[in-house]
Design an enzyme around this catalytic site. Structure first.
Site, PDB file in Angstrom:
ATOM      1  N   ARG A  32     -10.855  -2.656  -5.661  1.00  0.00           N
ATOM      2  CA  ARG A  32     -10.569  -2.051  -6.976  1.00  0.00           C
ATOM      3  C   ARG A  32     -11.045  -2.973  -8.090  1.00  0.00           C
ATOM      4  O   ARG A  32     -10.889  -4.202  -7.996  1.00  0.00           O
ATOM      5  CB  ARG A  32      -9.064  -1.816  -7.144  1.00  0.00           C
ATOM      6  CG  ARG A  32      -8.512  -0.777  -6.214  1.00  0.00           C
ATOM      7  CD  ARG A  32      -7.038  -0.512  -6.509  1.00  0.00           C
ATOM      8  NE  ARG A  32      -6.361  -0.101  -5.302  1.00  0.00           N
ATOM      9  CZ  ARG A  32      -5.185  -0.563  -4.888  1.00  0.00           C
ATOM     10  NH1 ARG A  32      -4.528  -1.458  -5.608  1.00  0.00           N
ATOM     11  NH2 ARG A  32      -4.666  -0.122  -3.774  1.00  0.00           N
ATOM     12  N   ARG A  55       9.956   3.281   2.001  1.00  0.00           N
ATOM     13  CA  ARG A  55       9.197   2.766   0.863  1.00  0.00           C
ATOM     14  C   ARG A  55       8.599   3.964   0.123  1.00  0.00           C
ATOM     15  O   ARG A  55       7.950   4.813   0.732  1.00  0.00           O
ATOM     16  CB  ARG A  55       8.072   1.861   1.358  1.00  0.00           C
ATOM     17  CG  ARG A  55       7.219   1.386   0.226  1.00  0.00           C
ATOM     18  CD  ARG A  55       5.989   0.702   0.690  1.00  0.00           C
ATOM     19  NE  ARG A  55       5.211   0.311  -0.459  1.00  0.00           N
ATOM     20  CZ  ARG A  55       3.896   0.208  -0.458  1.00  0.00           C
ATOM     21  NH1 ARG A  55       3.214   0.459   0.639  1.00  0.00           N
ATOM     22  NH2 ARG A  55       3.262  -0.161  -1.530  1.00  0.00           N
ATOM     23  N   GLU A  70       8.412  -7.414   2.382  1.00  0.00           N
ATOM     24  CA  GLU A  70       8.850  -6.162   1.755  1.00  0.00           C
ATOM     25  C   GLU A  70       9.775  -5.375   2.673  1.00  0.00           C
ATOM     26  O   GLU A  70      10.713  -4.735   2.204  1.00  0.00           O
ATOM     27  CB  GLU A  70       7.622  -5.330   1.365  1.00  0.00           C
ATOM     28  CG  GLU A  70       6.863  -5.983   0.209  1.00  0.00           C
ATOM     29  CD  GLU A  70       5.510  -5.363  -0.051  1.00  0.00           C
ATOM     30  OE1 GLU A  70       5.434  -4.481  -0.897  1.00  0.00           O
ATOM     31  OE2 GLU A  70       4.531  -5.774   0.596  1.00  0.00           O
ATOM     32  N   ASN A  80       7.306   2.941   6.236  1.00  0.00           N
ATOM     33  CA  ASN A  80       6.307   2.917   5.162  1.00  0.00           C
ATOM     34  C   ASN A  80       5.221   3.916   5.549  1.00  0.00           C
ATOM     35  O   ASN A  80       4.373   3.640   6.395  1.00  0.00           O
ATOM     36  CB  ASN A  80       5.735   1.499   5.039  1.00  0.00           C
ATOM     37  CG  ASN A  80       4.735   1.382   3.915  1.00  0.00           C
ATOM     38  OD1 ASN A  80       4.365   2.378   3.288  1.00  0.00           O
ATOM     39  ND2 ASN A  80       4.273   0.174   3.667  1.00  0.00           N
ATOM     40  N   HIS A  90       3.946  -2.953  -6.361  1.00  0.00           N
ATOM     41  CA  HIS A  90       4.337  -4.141  -5.569  1.00  0.00           C
ATOM     42  C   HIS A  90       5.695  -4.675  -6.019  1.00  0.00           C
ATOM     43  O   HIS A  90       5.991  -5.861  -5.832  1.00  0.00           O
ATOM     44  CB  HIS A  90       3.322  -5.310  -5.708  1.00  0.00           C
ATOM     45  CG  HIS A  90       1.960  -5.047  -5.172  1.00  0.00           C
ATOM     46  ND1 HIS A  90       0.829  -5.488  -5.828  1.00  0.00           N
ATOM     47  CD2 HIS A  90       1.541  -4.427  -4.054  1.00  0.00           C
ATOM     48  CE1 HIS A  90      -0.238  -5.132  -5.131  1.00  0.00           C
ATOM     49  NE2 HIS A  90       0.175  -4.478  -4.047  1.00  0.00           N
TER      50      HIS A  90
END
Ligand code: AMP
Length: 398
Positions: free
Chosen positions: A241, A91, A385, A7, A180
Site C-alpha cells: 500500500r 476480530r 492480538e 479472525n 490495528h
C-alpha cells in the site's frame, strides 16, 4: 475459561483456543481457500505436530465446523466437547463511530456492524459471516466483537477530521478511524508494564510495522492520533500500500495510464508500497534488506524512504503529545528487523535516543533496546492480538 478467537477473512479463517486463566494457547490454526478449490485446514495442538487436512470448504460454516471437529477430535483435539469452549471472540475490522470498545454480540450489535460495512467492504462482511457461522454451530455460546478501530475512538476531533467539506462527515462519516487498534492498545499497555510505570503517566508512540503498517500516539493510555485513516491505505509506506500521497496523483495517473478509479485504487493497494518503490523487487523486508546490503539502488531507495516516513510520523506524534517517553516497535518487521529499527532511530537524535546494539538484536521477547542513558526509551514488544481479544472476551463474558 477456554476462549476461541476467530479472525475471519474473505477466504481464510485464523483461530486460536486460549485458556483465559493461564493465557496459554491450547491449539491454533488456519483455514485457507474457503470457497475456492484446494481448501485446507492447518491445525496445531499445543506441543503437537502441525496437521494439514485438504478438504472441501464451500463456505465459512463448513470451515468452522471443521475447526470445531479438530478441537474436539478424540486423538488430536484439546477439549472433550464444545461445552468446554466458554466464549468466542471475533476480530472485527471496522466499528465506525458506533463502537469505542469491545461488545457482547447481539442481534442489534450485528445490525450496527452491518451498518459499518460500507466503510470496510472487503473485511466487515467476512467478519460477519464468521459470526453467523459460529452462532449457527454454537447457539448457546456467548460471543464478543473486538474492533480494530475501537482503541482509536479517543482521538480528538482535530486528529480525526480531514480538510474536506464538513457535509461529507455529516452525510457519510468520512473521517479518520485508524486500524490495528488491538495491537496498539496491547503494545502500549505492555510497554508501560515492562518499564514498571503506569500507562496513564506515559506518552508512547507505537510503530506497528508489518505488511500493513501504522503508527499511533498514546498519551496517558489513550490514543490521540494514528496514521491510518478512513481506510488502512493512509499513512506509512506499507508492503503493497502506498500510504500518504498527493490525492491529485490519482487523477494524473488515471489520465496518463488511461485507468479507471478502481484500477488506480488497485495500484495503490496492491502494487505500491515497498513492492512498488523497489520496482517490483519484493514486498518482504528480508529481500529488501538483502538488496540494500548488496548496495543495489532498489533496496537502498526503498528502505531509506520507508524509514524516513516512519521517522516523520514519530516527529509529528512527538509534537502532538508535546513530548514522548517511549517508542515501541512491533509486528513482523518491527519485532524482527534490527537493521530497519536502527535506520529509523538514526533520525531521532533530537530525542536523545541511543540504541543498545546487543539488545537490539534480541528476538521474540519484550525488550528495552535503548541504552540506560537514553533520554527516550525504545522497546520491542511482540504484539499478541489474539491474547488481547481473548482478554477482552473473557472480561465481558464473566
Ligand atoms: P506481519 O504482517 O506482521 O506478519 O509482518 C510481515 C512482514 O514482516 C513481512 O513483510 C516481512 O518482510 C517482515 N519480516 C518478518 N521477519 C523479518 C525479519 N527477520 N527481518 C526483516 N523483516 C521481517
Amino acid at each position: 475459561m477456554n476462549i476461541l478467537v476467530i479472525n475471519c477473512g474473505s477466504s481464510s479463517l485464523k483461530f486460536q483456543l486460549i485458556d483465559s486463566e493461564s493465557e496459554k494457547v491450547s491449539a491454533k490454526g488456519l483455514c485457507e481457500r474457503i470457497g475456492i478449490e484446494g481448501s485446507q485446514l492447518v491445525y496445531t495442538p499445543a506441543g503437537g505436530e502441525k496437521i494439514t487436512t485438504v478438504t472441501p470448504m464451500p463456505d465459512h460454516t463448513q470451515a468452522i465446523k471443521l475447526v470445531l471437529q479438530a478441537l474436539t477430535d478424540g486423538k488430536t483435539g484439546v477439549v472433550k466437547s464444545l461445552d468446554e469452549i466458554g466464549a468466542v471472540g471475533h476480530r472485527i475490522v471496522h466499528g465506525g463511530e458506533k463502537f469505542a470498545a469491545s461488545t457482547l454480540i447481539t442481534d442489534e450489535v450485528i445490525q450496527a456492524i452491518e451498518e459499518c460495512n460500507e466503510l470496510a467492504p472487503l473485511h466487515n462482511p467476512a467478519n460477519l459471516i464468521g459470526i453467523a457461522a459460529c452462532r449457527e454451530l454454537m447457539p448457546a455460546t456467548p460471543m464478543v466483537g473486538v474492533f480494530d478501530t475501537a482503541f482509536h475512538q479517543t482521538m480528538p476531533e482535530e486528529a480525526y477530521m480531514y480538510g474536506l467539506p464538513y457535509e461529507y462527515y455529516q452525510k457519510y462519516k468520512v473521517r479518520r478511524y485508524g486500524f490495528h487498534g488491538t495491537s496498539h492498545s496491547y503494545v502500549s499497555h505492555r510497554a508501560a508494564e515492562v518499564l514498571g510505570q503506569k500507562c496513564e503517566d506515559l506518552k508512547i508512540i507505537v510503530c506497528h510495522l508489518g505488511n500493513g503498517a501504522s503508527v499511533s500516539a498514546v498519551k496517558n493510555g489513550k490514543c490521540v492520533d494514528t496514521s491510518m485513516g478512513l481506510t488502512p491505505l493512509e499513512g506509512l509506506i506499507m508492503g503493497t500500500r502506498s500510504g500518504d500521497i498527493d490525492p491529485a496523483i490519482i487523477e494524473f495517473l488515471a489520465h496518463k495510464e488511461r485507468k479507471s478509479i478502481d484500477d488506480i485504487m488497485k495500484v495503490l493497494n496492491k502494487e505500491s508500497g515497498v513492492l512498488g518503490l523497489s520496482d517490483g523487487l519484493s514486498s518482504d523486508f528480508r529481500d529488501l534488506e538483502d538488496s540494500y546490503h548488496k548496495g543495489e539502488e532498489a533496496g537502498v531507495r526503498t528502505l531509506k524512504t520507508f524509514a524516513y516516513r516512519v521517522a516523520k510520523y514519530i516527529g509529528a506524534y512527538t509534537a502532538a503529545m508535546n513530548g514522548v517517553d517511549a517508542i515501541c516497535f512491533t509486528a513482523g518487521l518491527g519485532e524482527n528487523g534490527p537493521f530497519v529499527r536502527n535506520m529509523i532511530c538514526g533520525y531521532l537524535g533530537y530525542l536523545g535516543i541511543s540504541l543498545d546494539e546487543e539488545a537490539n538484536c534480541k528476538r521474540g521477547e519484550d525488550v528495552v533496546i535503548s541504552t540506560a542513558g537514553s533520554q527516550t526509551k525504545v522497546l520491542v514488544i511482540p504484539t499478541n492480538e489474539e491474547l488481547a481479544i481473548a482478554r477482552e472476551t473473557a472480561a465481558l463474558v464473566k
